[in-house]
Structure formats: C-alpha cells, structure tokens
Design a protein around this motif. Structure first.
Motif, PDB file in Angstrom:
ATOM      1  N   ALA A 192       0.851  -1.185   0.000  1.00  0.00           N
ATOM      2  CA  ALA A 192       0.000   0.000   0.000  1.00  0.00           C
ATOM      3  C   ALA A 192       0.881   1.226   0.000  1.00  0.00           C
ATOM      4  N   ILE A 244      -4.317   1.347  -1.976  1.00  0.00           N
ATOM      5  CA  ILE A 244      -3.901  -0.005  -2.331  1.00  0.00           C
ATOM      6  C   ILE A 244      -2.983   0.071  -3.543  1.00  0.00           C
ATOM      7  N   PRO A 298      -3.143  -3.756  -7.052  1.00  0.00           N
ATOM      8  CA  PRO A 298      -4.018  -4.679  -6.319  1.00  0.00           C
ATOM      9  C   PRO A 298      -4.066  -6.089  -6.885  1.00  0.00           C
ATOM     10  N   THR A 299      -3.613  -6.282  -8.109  1.00  0.00           N
ATOM     11  CA  THR A 299      -3.697  -7.616  -8.717  1.00  0.00           C
ATOM     12  C   THR A 299      -2.339  -8.299  -8.818  1.00  0.00           C
ATOM     13  N   ASN A 328      -7.073  -7.220   0.252  1.00  0.00           N
ATOM     14  CA  ASN A 328      -7.544  -6.063  -0.498  1.00  0.00           C
ATOM     15  C   ASN A 328      -9.054  -6.083  -0.705  1.00  0.00           C
ATOM     16  N   ASP A 329      -9.686  -7.245  -0.590  1.00  0.00           N
ATOM     17  CA  ASP A 329     -11.137  -7.355  -0.724  1.00  0.00           C
ATOM     18  C   ASP A 329     -11.849  -7.157   0.609  1.00  0.00           C
ATOM     19  N   VAL A 359      -6.860   3.531  -5.092  1.00  0.00           N
ATOM     20  CA  VAL A 359      -6.338   2.235  -5.544  1.00  0.00           C
ATOM     21  C   VAL A 359      -5.599   2.491  -6.850  1.00  0.00           C
ATOM     22  N   GLU A 394      -6.058  -4.124 -13.503  1.00  0.00           N
ATOM     23  CA  GLU A 394      -6.264  -3.305 -12.306  1.00  0.00           C
ATOM     24  C   GLU A 394      -7.570  -2.515 -12.393  1.00  0.00           C
ATOM     25  N   TRP A 409     -10.346  -4.826 -11.571  1.00  0.00           N
ATOM     26  CA  TRP A 409     -10.409  -5.077 -10.126  1.00  0.00           C
ATOM     27  C   TRP A 409     -11.102  -3.918  -9.421  1.00  0.00           C
TER      28      TRP A 409
END
Length: 840
Positions: free
Chosen positions: A114, A153, A156-157, A164-165, A173, A185, A188
């Motif tokens: 992060a 974030i 995130p992927t 992250n969820d 993000v 991304e 997501w």
C-alpha cells in the motif's frame, strides 16, 4: 512544468449535495496538480537496477536527488518518495526541492503493498494473531487515518490478496501501475466499486531504476489531483476525497468528468465525489484535452463488462461532451477513459495473456463520480471487520467537525489546557482550548504538531509552521499567554530559518521558563536542538559522537547520515533532560537491505558474502538516547545510550521525571523485521539524573499463546508525566482488543515496578495520547459514520484508576475542576522541596 489544463479549480474536498445548493461548478474551485503516488529510490532495498537484478550488495545508483530531479524535469507539481516499509528517505539531506512539492510517503506493509502519503513517520506492519487474516493491513489504514494521511492499495492484482477485498477506508487504488497490467487493475477496481467500496483512481510509475526514465519514470502515468493550493494538505485532501484523474504523462491526454445530480445546471461533483440526489437522471459533462484521434468512453456500473454509455472519437485538442444518464438503483457510478494508439500502458506479468493491441491503450481515465439516492454506499467486504467492543470512554471536546489529531494537554491551577492539530480546507491549524472550554486558533496555514505547558497564568504553546512548501521549510514557533490562555502574544520563531526544523517538545524549568526541543534537517544529518528562555542560539545536543560521511560518486548508498529524531523533555529540580531516537550505532544508518547476513545474499548467484560485513538491518537499530544539562550551566552532556541492543528497533522514546526525582524513559520496541512484528512498550529508569539506566523491562504485555508466536499486543508511542502525587504515569495506544482497534492504556511506576491500570480511553481507534497531572487526552475516530467519513475527535479522561482496574468515564465539566485541585496539590509539594539553583 507543463501547463495546467484549462478550466482548473481552486478548492478540493468531497462534494455531497446536502444543505445549501452549490452556486458554482465544483471543478471551478481548485487547480489540477500533476503528481505521482508511487516512486522509489535507493532507500528501498530493491532500489537501483544493479541491486535488484544482480546483487543487493551492488552500488546504489538511484539517489533521492535523482528521483526528485527527474520529477522536476518531467513537469510534476508534487511527488512522494515511497520506499518500502521505511520513512528514512525523508532524513536524507537530498530530500528537498524548490520546484516540486515533496509529500511524505511510504510503500507500507509486507503483503499486500500500500502507499501511505502524508504520515509523519513509518506505518508499522504488525503481526496477525490467529484468526485475524487481514488485521495488519486494516490497522495500517487506521494508522494513516490517525495521522491525517492518505492510504491507497498498490498494484491490487500483483498478486491478488484477499486482504484487499476486506479492508475498509482506502482512499485510492492503483488502477494504473506502470509495472503491472493496467486493464486488469481497472477491472479489479470496478468490481470493488460495484461492491460499494468508494475510493479514487491512482496512477503510479513504481519506478525503481533510472534506466527506465522516459518510459516508466516519475509521472508515467500521472495522477492529477483537484487541489486548492500547491500544499501538502491540499494534495492530501484531494487524494483522500478521490478527486483524481490519470494521464500517461503530464503532457498526455487529459480527461475530467463532472456531474449535475439535481438538474439545476450546476455541476456540483467531479470524479471521486459521492453525490446525493432524488432525481431520476444525472447529467454528466466530460472534457477531453490533448487527445485528437483518440476515443473517449464513458462507463457506468458495472463497468467494462457492459457497453459504454458514450463512445466518441476525439477530433480536436479540447472538446466537451454532455450526456444525460438514468439512475439505476439507490447507488450508481460513472467514469470516463480515453484510449488510443501508443506503447503498452502497463507491463504484462502473465505469459499466457494476449499481447495488448497498440491501438487500444489506456491513455487517460477519471475516478468515478458516485451518486446515491439516500445514504452513502455500504461496502460488501469478503470478510467483515470485527464489531466495536467495549463501551466508549472519555469526554469529547467541542472543537467543531472535521479532523483533529496529535493532541497535547497541560494542567495548571486553573484546570486543563489542550492543543490539537486541525485540518481545514487545504490548511492545517493549531487550536487551543482553555480550562473554561473556550477555543482559540493559534496559527494556521501549515501549523502542525503542537505542544502545550502551563504554570499559573502562564501558558506556552510550541508548534511548527511553514509559510512556503517550495522548498519544504517548517520552522519552530513559541507563543505565550500571561492571562491563563485568554490571549496570546505574537509568535516567536526559535529556529534559524534553515532547512526543516520540526517535531517540537516543550516543558517548563523549575522557575517557570519554557524549554523547547526539536529536530533539525539543515543540510547534513538530522540533529536534536534545545532552546530555553534566556539562551541565545539553541544548542545542538545530539551531534557529539556521530560519524557523518557524504556519499561518494559511485554509490549513493555509501552515505552515513545518522538521524536523531522525535525529541522529548523532562525537567528535574536541578537539570533538564532531552531524549530522542537515534541510529548512529546501526551498521548502515538510514539504509535497508544494504548489507547482508554472513553467508546469505539476496539475488547473489555466488551465494557468498564476506564475513566481515555486518548483518543488514531493516528497520534500523534505532535506540533511545538522552543528553543532560545541569541548571546553572550552559553545557550539555555527551549523548548517553539508554538501552543498547543489536536486535531491536527501539523508537519514539518519551522521558519524564517522577516526584521523587526518578527519571523514566519509555519507548516502543520491535524486532528488526520490517513486516509481521508488533511493537511492545519498554521502559527504563535512572536514579542519577540520566547518567546510568536500569535494564529495560516490557510494560503490560499480554503473553502469546505459544512462546514462538509474535506479540499479541500492538503498542505504540508512549508518553510520560507525573500524577499529582508524584507517581510516574505511562500512557500509550494498544490494539490487544478483540475489535483490533487501538485503545489508550496506562500503567504507573510503584515500588520500582510497573503496575498496569488498564484502558483509559476506548471507542473506535484512540491514538496519539498525551498525559499530564492525571489527565489523558487522545484522538479518536469513533464519530466516523461511513467509509469516507474523515472526522476525528479529541477526548479527555482522568487516569486515576487503581492498578488492574478500568478507569471510569468522567464528563468534561467534572474533569476540569478535578484537574485544578490535583495540580494545586502537586505544585504545593514541589514548592516544599529543597531550594535549588534554577538559573539557566
């Protein structure tokens, strides 16, 4: 710098259509400032191409000055340096610019990563106890909120993490990280927006190598923020509100989205805002610049899985499109993006993925504009946060809405005097509350981190402020009231105007004159300075014994700039004592991953490390130090090591004097691991005025279930002060509760041992406590009503419990007279002590 887009604005903040209707378009109230949210240098263990690819023991080739210089050349307006799990880059003398607004930053957490922008120190990545799979990530968000920082974030992927969820309260993000797959991304982020999460889009070069400048350097992509001014607070306000739009570079295609949610012709919201409307339709206005020949697409929830509500080929350098769209359900969102021919917008990490088509590359995108017909959207996390536990305690101060933090308290015969930092529209202020409850704004602009002390009708407040942030130049100021806080004289600047002088501490000498300490970064190593009334220039107390070495031309990591940080003060009848956090005894101060353990290397194909090289430290071997000045003299002692250890990071020391003359130093201590370990509170005492110290002991620690488990508690930032009867009291914030939130705890030093008292303040996250004369003050977010509610209040409580019992809540009108009586007792006892020489 590149010219700002036309139609720029003057103020930022989340626009919610409540109360009085806006009279002007929101976008007309601010300016679009170009920046980047994620930039590395050699203070990251994997900075520099040779170090990441070949060997961690290679030379560093990406200095702080290198990345700042590239940000300046690229035309950015603001930029952080977000090194991995460290704040040390800010203590590098090269962290300065007169062209680029430097925002403090860190890439925090071990996994997932992060970006935290605007904090005043490292965000500790704590341990996850059994049954708490994402506690450490959620706590890093709460920590950032408690400091008024922005938390986002990162990539995130890469890889996908369940944390992250789940986490609540992210401000941004990375929907476009240059080093990963931008389209993945974006997908997501759309999925998260569809689940009710509300955050803005961020762009990140994530640059580790200067060899990639020109294709993936600072500003590639660019995060534009709608900010009131080019100041740290205004940029953070915009990031926290999600008021962002992204482009491939500062001169790339640029797109904005606005919304009129009530049909009055005023576009009251921009991308990032969550608007309230009772209308059945919303009018969107999308402006595209510098994108002829490219394609504009406007998507609504659920996003790219459905057809766009608008597709248009851009035919000019500046054009605007308006579209009326229906509301679908109680909450909805729309966003815009621009696509066109060009190099890949990101790098694929999946060898099975199709090669992106060059004609369909992401060139620009906005944050969504969110609209609700009633209450704000409620997120649907994969795992729910634990509910709040325990009854709230402490009396809230009436400071008005908004964000208040970093409080301090002092008691005198009149009662409690309180100060706090307040965040307004692009500004930070120091506010003061006198014993009657009357509020006064002491300083505005960029005034921060106040401290207060009082004696009779004399009230002193110290703080830092900076008139201009190009370059960053906070200085130390002191104000004085002679009428119990009803009025204050003009501020007195104590620092000399050079560099960054900040993080004040304040105390009173036995004769009632103030003494102030702070840290100063004026072109070399950060040092601790102390000034007292009647002195001339402040004394530099931390320099003796330091070894300072500038970098050589071949290796940016060859520099040694040991830092002395976060001072605190205590006053004995015959001496003044200053404590601080120091890393001069680290093998490579301010560097992480520079040296490797004997026989073990990172990315070294030979697997051999010279045995003469000391083990690396990440974080540094910080330790508490003190220096002493006998009253009646002008000489400070050499720095004294309070608790030398080679296996701990011992940070944020506090120092205090008990009524019997015992000197106490307390700090938070953690293993030399940058991730997965939680601090504990540790303390030591001195009976000879700080010359020698007892072996340190941990204070009020919950034993883990198994000896090899990490600490259960997450304890930080102790503060010390004597109670009215002279007993030494220690307070800190601690996350041992079932709800993961921080509560303020206390312990007292009795018969040579620390006796836990229990929780003093609870309810939401209670952080950054201070204590004086039996009163405790802290910040709390318990008033927050939704995932984007930035409110934080200040609460006050008595700390007069018995060991092992909780302290009952005492309403504020009762607290103040109690404080007056308690302090009167303490002052009377002090005056009965043997007379001492109090001349400075």
């Amino acid at each position: 710098a590149a010219a700002l887009p036309a139609g720029s604005a003057r103020a930022a903040g989340r626009a919610v259509a409540r109360g009085a209707a806006p009279t002007v378009d929101a976008i007309s109230l601010g300016s679009w400032l170009a920046g980047d949210t994620h930039v590395h240098d050699d203070h990251s263990s994997d900075g520099s191409f040779i170090r990441q690819i070949v060997s961690q023991q290679g030379p560093g080739t990406l200095s702080v000055a290198d990345q700042i210089g590239e940000g300046e050349r690229t035309g950015l307006n603001w930029m952080p340096l977000t090194d991995h799990r460290t704040y040390d880059q800010h203590w590098d003398p090269q962290w300065t610019s007169s062209k680029l607004l430097l925002v403090p930053g860190e890439e925090c957490n071990g996994a997932p990563h992060a970006t935290c922008l605007g904090a005043i120190d490292v965000v500790v990545d704590g341990a996850n106890p059994p049954g708490a799979p994402f506690r450490h990530v959620q706590q890093s968000i709460w920590d950032a909120h408690a400091q008024g920082a922005s938390w986002g974030i990162a990539h995130p992927t890469d890889p996908v993490k369940i944390e992250n969820d789940c986490v609540m309260g992210a401000h941004t993000v990375e929907t476009w990280n240059r080093a990963t797959e931008a389209d993945v991304e974006v997908d997501w982020a759309e999925n998260a927006w569809n689940k009710g999460f509300r955050f803005g889009a961020a762009g990140a070069c994530d640059c580790h190598f200067k060899e990639l400048w020109g294709v993936a350097g600072p500003g590639m992509p660019t995060t534009w923020v709608l900010a009131k001014t080019q100041t740290e607070r205004a940029v953070l306000d915009a990031l926290r509100a999600g008021r962002t739009t992204l482009s491939s570079s500062p001169v790339g295609a640029f797109v904005t989205i606005e919304a009129d949610a009530d049909g009055d012709g005023i576009y009251e919201g921009v991308g990032g805002d969550e608007l309230v409307s009772t209308a059945s339709t919303v009018t969107l206005r999308v402006r595209v610049q510098r994108a002829p020949g490219m394609t504009l697409l406007v998507y609504e929830a659920p996003g790219r899985a459905a057809a766009p509500v608008l597709r248009a080929v851009i035919t000019s350098a500046d054009e605007t499109h308006t579209v009326e769209v229906p509301m679908h359900g109680p909450t909805h969102w729309w966003r815009a993006e621009v696509r066109g021919d060009g190099p890949p917008s990101g790098m694929t990490t999946n060898p099975q993925a199709d090669v992106p088509k060059s004609a369909d590359q992401l060139q620009a995108m906005t944050s969504p504009v969110f609209v609700t017909t009633g209450a704000p959207a409620v997120p649907q996390p994969a795992i729910e946060l634990p509910p709040l536990s325990g009854d709230p305690s402490g009396a809230a101060l009436e400071l008005g809405g908004g964000w208040h933090g970093f409080p301090d308290v002092a008691v005198s015969g009149a009662g409690a005097h309180l100060v706090a930092e307040e965040h307004g529209d692009g500004v930070t202020s120091v506010v003061y509350v006198d014993p009657s409850g009357r509020r006064t704004t002491i300083a505005g602009g960029a005034a921060r981190l106040p401290k207060v002390t009082a004696n009779g009708d004399d009230v002193w407040i110290a703080y830092q402020n900076e008139a201009d942030q190009l370059p960053r130049n906070p200085q130390v100021f002191l104000v004085h009231s002679t009428d119990g806080g009803r009025s204050f004289g003009a501020p007195q600047r104590l620092s000399d105007g050079r560099g960054r002088q900040e993080r004040v501490a304040l105390a009173l000498l036995p004769d009632g004159r103030p003494v102030v300490a702070w840290q100063a970064a004026t072109g070399s190593a950060v040092e601790v300075l102390v000034w007292s009334a009647g002195d001339g220039a402040p004394a530099v107390v931390s320099l003796p014994g330091k070894v300072i070495t500038p970098p050589n031309a071949a290796d940016s990591r060859s520099a040694r700039y040991p830092a002395s940080l976060f001072p605190d003060l205590a006053v004995l009848p015959d001496a003044v004592v200053v404590s601080w956090q120091d890393n001069r005894n680290d093998p490579d101060p301010l560097w992480t991953g520079h040296l490797d353990p004997a026989g073990i290397t990172d990315n070294d194909p030979t697997g051999v490390t010279p045995s003469t090289i000391a083990p690396k430290t990440d974080p540094d071997r910080w330790e508490p130090m003190v220096a002493i000045r006998r009253l009646g003299t002008s000489t400070w002692s050499a720095p004294t090591r309070v608790a030398p250890r080679d296996d701990r990071a011992q940070c944020h020391p506090a120092v205090g004097a008990a009524g019997d003359g015992t000197l106490v130093c307390a700090w938070d201590s953690r293993e030399l691991r940058s991730s997965g370990t939680s601090p504990v509170i540790t303390a030591s005492t001195s009976s000879d005025g700080g010359q020698t110290w007892t072996a340190p002991v941990t204070v009020d620690v919950t034993p883990p279930l198994h000896p090899t488990d990490p600490p259960v508690d997450f304890s930080q930032r102790p503060r010390l002060a004597a109670d009215p009867d002279g007993t030494m009291r220690l307070v800190w914030y601690d996350a041992r509760g079932e709800d993961w939130r921080w509560a303020v705890r206390s312990a007292v030093l009795s018969d040579g041992a620390w006796q836990p008292v229990g929780e003093v303040i609870r309810g939401g996250n209670c952080t950054w406590p201070a204590v004086d004369g039996g009163l405790v003050v802290a910040a709390t977010d318990r008033a927050a009503q939704s995932q984007r509610d930035a409110r934080q209040d200040i609460v006050l409580a008595t700390a007069a419990g018995t060991p092992g019992s909780a302290v009952p809540e005492v309403p504020l009108p009762v607290v103040l007279p109690l404080a007056a009586a308690a302090v009167a007792t303490l002052v009377a006892r002090a005056r009965r002590r043997a007379a001492v020489d109090t001349s400075a």
